[in-house]
Scaffold this motif. Structure first.
Motif, PDB file in Angstrom:
ATOM      1  N   MET A 221     111.157 -34.209  -5.955  1.00  0.00           N
ATOM      2  CA  MET A 221     111.485 -32.884  -6.631  1.00  0.00           C
ATOM      3  C   MET A 221     112.401 -32.969  -7.881  1.00  0.00           C
ATOM      4  O   MET A 221     112.837 -33.780  -7.934  1.00  0.00           O
ATOM      5  N   GLY A 222     111.840 -32.246  -8.682  1.00  0.00           N
ATOM      6  CA  GLY A 222     112.589 -32.197 -10.146  1.00  0.00           C
ATOM      7  C   GLY A 222     111.624 -33.058 -10.989  1.00  0.00           C
ATOM      8  O   GLY A 222     112.058 -32.898 -12.163  1.00  0.00           O
ATOM      9  N   GLN A 223     111.018 -33.851 -10.712  1.00  0.00           N
ATOM     10  CA  GLN A 223     110.255 -34.698 -11.876  1.00  0.00           C
ATOM     11  C   GLN A 223     108.901 -33.934 -12.268  1.00  0.00           C
ATOM     12  O   GLN A 223     108.426 -32.935 -11.621  1.00  0.00           O
ATOM     13  N   GLU A 224     108.527 -34.420 -13.243  1.00  0.00           N
ATOM     14  CA  GLU A 224     107.316 -34.076 -14.060  1.00  0.00           C
ATOM     15  C   GLU A 224     106.203 -34.712 -13.290  1.00  0.00           C
ATOM     16  O   GLU A 224     106.177 -35.818 -12.963  1.00  0.00           O
ATOM     17  N   VAL A 225     104.945 -33.725 -13.194  1.00  0.00           N
ATOM     18  CA  VAL A 225     103.928 -34.352 -12.800  1.00  0.00           C
ATOM     19  C   VAL A 225     102.566 -33.886 -13.575  1.00  0.00           C
ATOM     20  O   VAL A 225     102.525 -32.839 -13.803  1.00  0.00           O
ATOM     21  N   ILE A 226     101.643 -34.777 -13.809  1.00  0.00           N
ATOM     22  CA  ILE A 226     100.312 -34.385 -14.680  1.00  0.00           C
ATOM     23  C   ILE A 226      99.205 -34.812 -13.573  1.00  0.00           C
ATOM     24  O   ILE A 226      98.968 -35.928 -13.301  1.00  0.00           O
ATOM     25  N   LEU A 227      98.365 -33.889 -13.522  1.00  0.00           N
ATOM     26  CA  LEU A 227      96.967 -34.054 -12.600  1.00  0.00           C
ATOM     27  C   LEU A 227      96.181 -33.974 -13.699  1.00  0.00           C
ATOM     28  O   LEU A 227      95.977 -33.058 -14.600  1.00  0.00           O
ATOM     29  N   ARG A 228      95.101 -34.731 -13.622  1.00  0.00           N
ATOM     30  CA  ARG A 228      94.103 -34.894 -14.472  1.00  0.00           C
ATOM     31  C   ARG A 228      92.739 -34.486 -13.843  1.00  0.00           C
ATOM     32  O   ARG A 228      92.516 -34.954 -12.715  1.00  0.00           O
ATOM     33  N   CYS A 229      91.966 -34.179 -14.771  1.00  0.00           N
ATOM     34  CA  CYS A 229      90.473 -33.797 -14.435  1.00  0.00           C
ATOM     35  C   CYS A 229      89.563 -34.020 -15.559  1.00  0.00           C
ATOM     36  O   CYS A 229      89.842 -33.785 -16.806  1.00  0.00           O
ATOM     37  N   VAL A 230      88.337 -34.638 -15.431  1.00  0.00           N
ATOM     38  CA  VAL A 230      87.171 -34.651 -16.231  1.00  0.00           C
ATOM     39  C   VAL A 230      86.378 -33.778 -15.875  1.00  0.00           C
ATOM     40  O   VAL A 230      85.317 -33.994 -14.924  1.00  0.00           O
ATOM     41  N   PRO A 231      86.016 -32.684 -16.539  1.00  0.00           N
ATOM     42  CA  PRO A 231      85.107 -31.625 -16.197  1.00  0.00           C
ATOM     43  C   PRO A 231      83.629 -32.276 -16.559  1.00  0.00           C
ATOM     44  O   PRO A 231      83.650 -33.450 -17.157  1.00  0.00           O
ATOM     45  N   ILE A 232      82.666 -31.515 -16.091  1.00  0.00           N
ATOM     46  CA  ILE A 232      81.281 -32.024 -16.526  1.00  0.00           C
ATOM     47  C   ILE A 232      80.941 -31.580 -18.034  1.00  0.00           C
ATOM     48  O   ILE A 232      81.590 -30.597 -18.606  1.00  0.00           O
ATOM     49  N   SER A 233      80.438 -32.556 -18.555  1.00  0.00           N
ATOM     50  CA  SER A 233      80.360 -32.816 -20.038  1.00  0.00           C
ATOM     51  C   SER A 233      80.095 -31.475 -20.836  1.00  0.00           C
ATOM     52  O   SER A 233      80.554 -31.411 -21.927  1.00  0.00           O
ATOM     53  N   ASN A 234      79.090 -30.916 -20.432  1.00  0.00           N
ATOM     54  CA  ASN A 234      78.583 -29.883 -21.384  1.00  0.00           C
ATOM     55  C   ASN A 234      79.324 -28.485 -20.824  1.00  0.00           C
ATOM     56  O   ASN A 234      78.853 -27.324 -21.370  1.00  0.00           O
ATOM     57  N   HIS A 235      80.375 -28.448 -19.812  1.00  0.00           N
ATOM     58  CA  HIS A 235      80.775 -27.404 -19.736  1.00  0.00           C
ATOM     59  C   HIS A 235      81.951 -26.800 -20.450  1.00  0.00           C
ATOM     60  O   HIS A 235      82.679 -27.691 -21.240  1.00  0.00           O
ATOM     61  N   LEU A 236      82.135 -25.556 -20.633  1.00  0.00           N
ATOM     62  CA  LEU A 236      83.050 -24.942 -21.622  1.00  0.00           C
ATOM     63  C   LEU A 236      84.325 -24.291 -21.034  1.00  0.00           C
ATOM     64  O   LEU A 236      85.136 -23.924 -21.699  1.00  0.00           O
TER      65      LEU A 236
END
Lengths: 116, 117
Positions: free
Chosen positions: A15-30
């Motif tokens: 608790m209190g820490q920063e977190v980054i969640l990552r995602c790679v969307p489908i390449s031609n999606h906008l």
């Protein structure tokens, strides 16, 4: 078939820490989205993103949250100072640019975030 | 504002029984999309169907069928001859139709379906 990829599958953070969640969307999606699902509850919309800016956001998406598309492929969700109630499954989704597209939003498999 | 109601929190059936999952929605839009997603115990969201609001034709896909009735704002989902592998949480969802813009989904609270052997 192209997929939305999310990493990590499970994130444990103090608790209190920063977190980054990552995602790679489908390449031609906008259009890109983040949703949250607290255990046993429904899936809730957090934010949508288009053309390098937030398109819409929900009440849940407060100042502790931010999204970014740092390069041409990744789409990240950052929680600046995590709280216990941020524990949830976070889903990334993307959708294509076509007018009247029959394509639904494509969801990743989710990142389970556990705040200790 | 949009709202999706799935009044059935949990349903249990015995294998081979038919089961219908109810979905009622509210929206001010005249055109919109309706969806069903399946969430197995592993947690991912599996897309099942999308329906346009201007297409009220019912659809059948194998053991799955969907009954869309705009007059009652309902989009019900029926599984025929249920199987144990159908056990999952099923979500109904709604989005507006807006070409060229993001289309966020509004989800119902889900129905936990348990199919017993």
């Amino acid at each position: 078939e192209p997929e939305v990829t999310q990493t990590p599958s499970h994130q444990v953070t103090q608790m209190g820490q920063e977190v980054i969640l990552r995602c790679v969307p489908i390449s031609n999606h906008l259009y890109f989205y983040w949703y949250r699902q607290i255990l046993g509850q429904k899936v809730e919309f957090l934010v949508s993103f288009y053309n390098n800016e937030i398109s819409e956001k929900s009440e849940i998406f407060d100042d502790q949250f931010s999204v970014e598309r740092p390069d041409g492929s990744n789409f990240t969700l950052k929680i600046r100072s995590t709280k216990l109630e941020d524990s949830a499954m976070y889903f990334c989704a993307s959708s294509p640019p076509f007018r009247g597209s029959n394509q639904p939003q494509h969801f990743g498999d989710g990142t389970r975030l556990s705040i200790l | 504002a949009q709202k999706v109601t799935q009044a059935q929190t949990e349903i249990s059936v015995v294998e081979k029984e038919d089961v219908t999952l109810d979905c009622v929605y509210e929206t001010r839009d005249t055109t919109y999309y309706l969806f069903w997603y399946k969430q197995p115990p592993s947690g991912e969201l599996v897309f099942l169907i999308r329906r346009n609001s201007f297409d009220e034709q019912n659809e059948i896909s194998g053991r799955y069928s969907w009954n869309f009735q705009k007059s009652t704002s309902s989009f019900n989902f029926t599984i025929t001859a249920s199987q144990v592998v159908d056990s999952a949480v099923y979500f109904c969802a709604l989005s507006h139709i807006s070409s060229g813009s993001a289309r966020q989904l509004t989800f119902g609270s889900g129905t936990q379906l348990t199919v017993l052997p």
